[in-house]
Design an enzyme around this catalytic site. Structure first.
Site, mmCIF file in Angstrom:
data_model
loop_
_atom_site.group_PDB
_atom_site.id
_atom_site.type_symbol
_atom_site.label_atom_id
_atom_site.label_comp_id
_atom_site.label_asym_id
_atom_site.label_seq_id
_atom_site.Cartn_x
_atom_site.Cartn_y
_atom_site.Cartn_z
ATOM 1 N N ARG A 1 -78.827 -23.858 -35.306
ATOM 2 C CA ARG A 1 -79.457 -25.187 -35.726
ATOM 3 C C ARG A 1 -80.393 -25.268 -35.979
ATOM 4 N NH1 ARG A 1 -74.830 -24.397 -33.879
ATOM 5 N NH2 ARG A 1 -75.146 -26.538 -35.849
ATOM 6 N N ASN B 1 -84.106 -34.036 -27.081
ATOM 7 C CA ASN B 1 -83.839 -33.355 -29.199
ATOM 8 C C ASN B 1 -84.919 -32.224 -28.305
ATOM 9 O OD1 ASN B 1 -82.360 -35.393 -29.335
ATOM 10 N ND2 ASN B 1 -83.933 -36.197 -30.352
ATOM 11 N N ASP C 1 -85.282 -30.545 -31.774
ATOM 12 C CA ASP C 1 -85.957 -30.685 -32.692
ATOM 13 C C ASP C 1 -87.787 -30.620 -33.007
ATOM 14 O OD1 ASP C 1 -86.385 -33.200 -33.771
ATOM 15 O OD2 ASP C 1 -84.223 -33.932 -33.301
ATOM 16 N N HIS D 1 -85.461 -30.983 -22.832
ATOM 17 C CA HIS D 1 -84.431 -30.040 -23.162
ATOM 18 C C HIS D 1 -85.226 -28.384 -23.563
ATOM 19 C CE1 HIS D 1 -81.631 -33.317 -22.154
ATOM 20 N NE2 HIS D 1 -82.275 -32.877 -20.667
ATOM 21 N N GLY E 1 -81.596 -44.095 -29.602
ATOM 22 C CA GLY E 1 -80.360 -43.239 -29.746
ATOM 23 C C GLY E 1 -80.276 -42.254 -28.759
ATOM 24 N N SER F 1 -76.969 -41.507 -25.700
ATOM 25 C CA SER F 1 -75.808 -42.193 -24.835
ATOM 26 C C SER F 1 -76.761 -41.607 -23.285
ATOM 27 C CB SER F 1 -74.543 -41.087 -24.894
ATOM 28 O OG SER F 1 -74.452 -39.614 -24.654
HETATM 29 N N1 APR Z 1 -79.451 -44.140 -34.545
HETATM 30 C C1 APR Z 1 -79.676 -44.551 -33.364
HETATM 31 N N2 APR Z 1 -78.363 -43.947 -32.287
HETATM 32 C C2 APR Z 1 -77.744 -43.476 -32.505
HETATM 33 C C3 APR Z 1 -77.379 -43.126 -33.992
HETATM 34 C C4 APR Z 1 -78.857 -43.515 -35.021
HETATM 35 N N3 APR Z 1 -79.163 -43.497 -36.869
HETATM 36 N N4 APR Z 1 -76.382 -42.862 -34.914
HETATM 37 C C5 APR Z 1 -76.066 -42.442 -32.853
HETATM 38 N N5 APR Z 1 -76.979 -42.907 -32.901
HETATM 39 C C6 APR Z 1 -76.386 -42.879 -31.092
HETATM 40 C C7 APR Z 1 -74.879 -43.076 -30.757
HETATM 41 O O1 APR Z 1 -74.769 -44.184 -30.283
HETATM 42 C C8 APR Z 1 -75.251 -41.966 -29.009
HETATM 43 O O2 APR Z 1 -75.375 -43.309 -28.218
HETATM 44 O O3 APR Z 1 -77.181 -41.737 -30.721
HETATM 45 C C9 APR Z 1 -76.894 -40.997 -29.524
HETATM 46 C C10 APR Z 1 -76.326 -40.183 -29.092
HETATM 47 O O4 APR Z 1 -75.570 -39.680 -27.893
HETATM 48 P P1 APR Z 1 -75.486 -38.240 -27.438
HETATM 49 O O5 APR Z 1 -74.904 -37.408 -28.737
HETATM 50 O O6 APR Z 1 -74.912 -37.994 -26.012
HETATM 51 O O7 APR Z 1 -76.751 -37.711 -27.764
HETATM 52 P P2 APR Z 1 -77.885 -37.507 -26.595
HETATM 53 O O8 APR Z 1 -78.182 -38.485 -25.601
HETATM 54 O O9 APR Z 1 -79.004 -37.209 -27.504
HETATM 55 O O10 APR Z 1 -77.882 -36.277 -25.593
HETATM 56 C C11 APR Z 1 -78.072 -35.643 -24.436
HETATM 57 O O11 APR Z 1 -76.776 -33.792 -24.515
HETATM 58 O O12 APR Z 1 -75.914 -32.268 -24.954
HETATM 59 C C12 APR Z 1 -77.177 -32.057 -25.033
HETATM 60 O O13 APR Z 1 -78.711 -31.294 -24.699
HETATM 61 C C13 APR Z 1 -78.139 -32.590 -25.566
HETATM 62 O O14 APR Z 1 -80.454 -33.268 -25.432
HETATM 63 C C14 APR Z 1 -79.024 -33.695 -25.532
HETATM 64 C C15 APR Z 1 -78.237 -34.307 -24.014
#
Ligand code: APR
Length: 235
Positions: A56, A87, A89, A104, A170, A172
């Protein structure tokens, strides 16, 4: 000066080439959370966990901030901006944002597996088994695993509760406690959600959903906010 709190998730870094977690090609399709991102995984197979995070980290080091990260750094020149990110990063920081709170953890840092206050930069991008803190304990990635406490939550709740404008980008909104932050937004605040899959959040009244990718949606919103500030201050 208006206070803008920005809450970001993996989606903001997607256009920088860093995979999200729960999209169709997401990281959790490829790996099992229980095998790489829990304290149990670390006790069972630390080398595998270390390897997962070394990969990563390599990706993060190869990635560059995108237009969304840069737009948020620009916003800071006009408003009191606080970024709260899920994030690990460092793309917000590399784009120039000064006020970034990581919920996180941070992949570019290592910490002692025993003394959690002993935190170090990861200089060559790799943490190896055998790399130790100054007290002689193995170093682990400075990230929050599933099942671990999220130490910055209380600070984050306070930040959100003072927001005039809250921008969600961005995510979920499926991982708690981080996702619960949105319920601390003051009732009068304007809330924006930028996410191609942005779903309505019933409990938030002044919500505007922008179903766009961060790379286009964020710069457009930032431009709008800066322009409306200029218009209002001229009146
Ligand atoms: N621009 C904006 N949003 C986007 C893009 C983009 N180009 N591409 C994807 N997405 C959105 C998706 O529609 C989704 O709603 O980003 C979201 C990603 O969701 P997850 O993969 O669940 O990521 P996140 O919500 O950050 O996860 C939360 O879960 O596994 C853990 O610790 C990890 O911090 C992370 C936490």
């Amino acid at each position: 000066m208006k206070k803008i709190v920005v809450f970001t998730g993996a989606g903001i870094s997607a256009e920088s080439g860093i995979k999200t977690f729960r999209d169709a090609d997401g990281l959790w399709e490829e790996y099992k959370i229980s095998e790489v991102a829990t304290p149990e995984a670390w006790y069972k197979n630390p080398a595998m966990v270390q390897d997962f995070y070394n990969k990563r980290r390599k990706q993060v080091m190869e990635a560059l901030p995108n237009k969304a990260h840069y737009a948020l750094a620009e916003l800071e020149k006009h408003f009191d901006v606080q970024i709260i990110t899920q994030n690990i990063d460092d793309l917000h920081e590399r784009a120039g944002s000064k006020n970034v709170l990581h919920l996180h953890g941070e992949i570019m840092k290592a910490r002692s597996s025993t003394y959690e206050k002993l935190i170090y930069p990861v200089k060559n991008g790799i943490i190896s088994m055998g790399d130790k803190c100054e007290k002689g304990f193995q170093l682990r990635p400075h990230v929050v695993w599933f099942g671990e406490e999220v130490p910055n939550m209380e600070i984050a709740y306070k930040m959100v509760s003072k927001a005039d404008i809250f921008i969600i980008i961005g995510t979920s909104l499926s991982v708690y406690p981080a996702a619960g932050l949105i319920y601390y937004t003051p009732k009068k605040s304007k809330v924006y959600l930028i996410d191609p899959q942005g779903k309505n959040i019933d409990t938030i009244e002044n919500l505007e959903i922008i179903k766009e990718k961060a790379g286009t949606g964020v710069p457009a919103l930032v431009e709008h906010l800066i322009n409306s500030k200029k218009t209002t201050s001229r009146l």
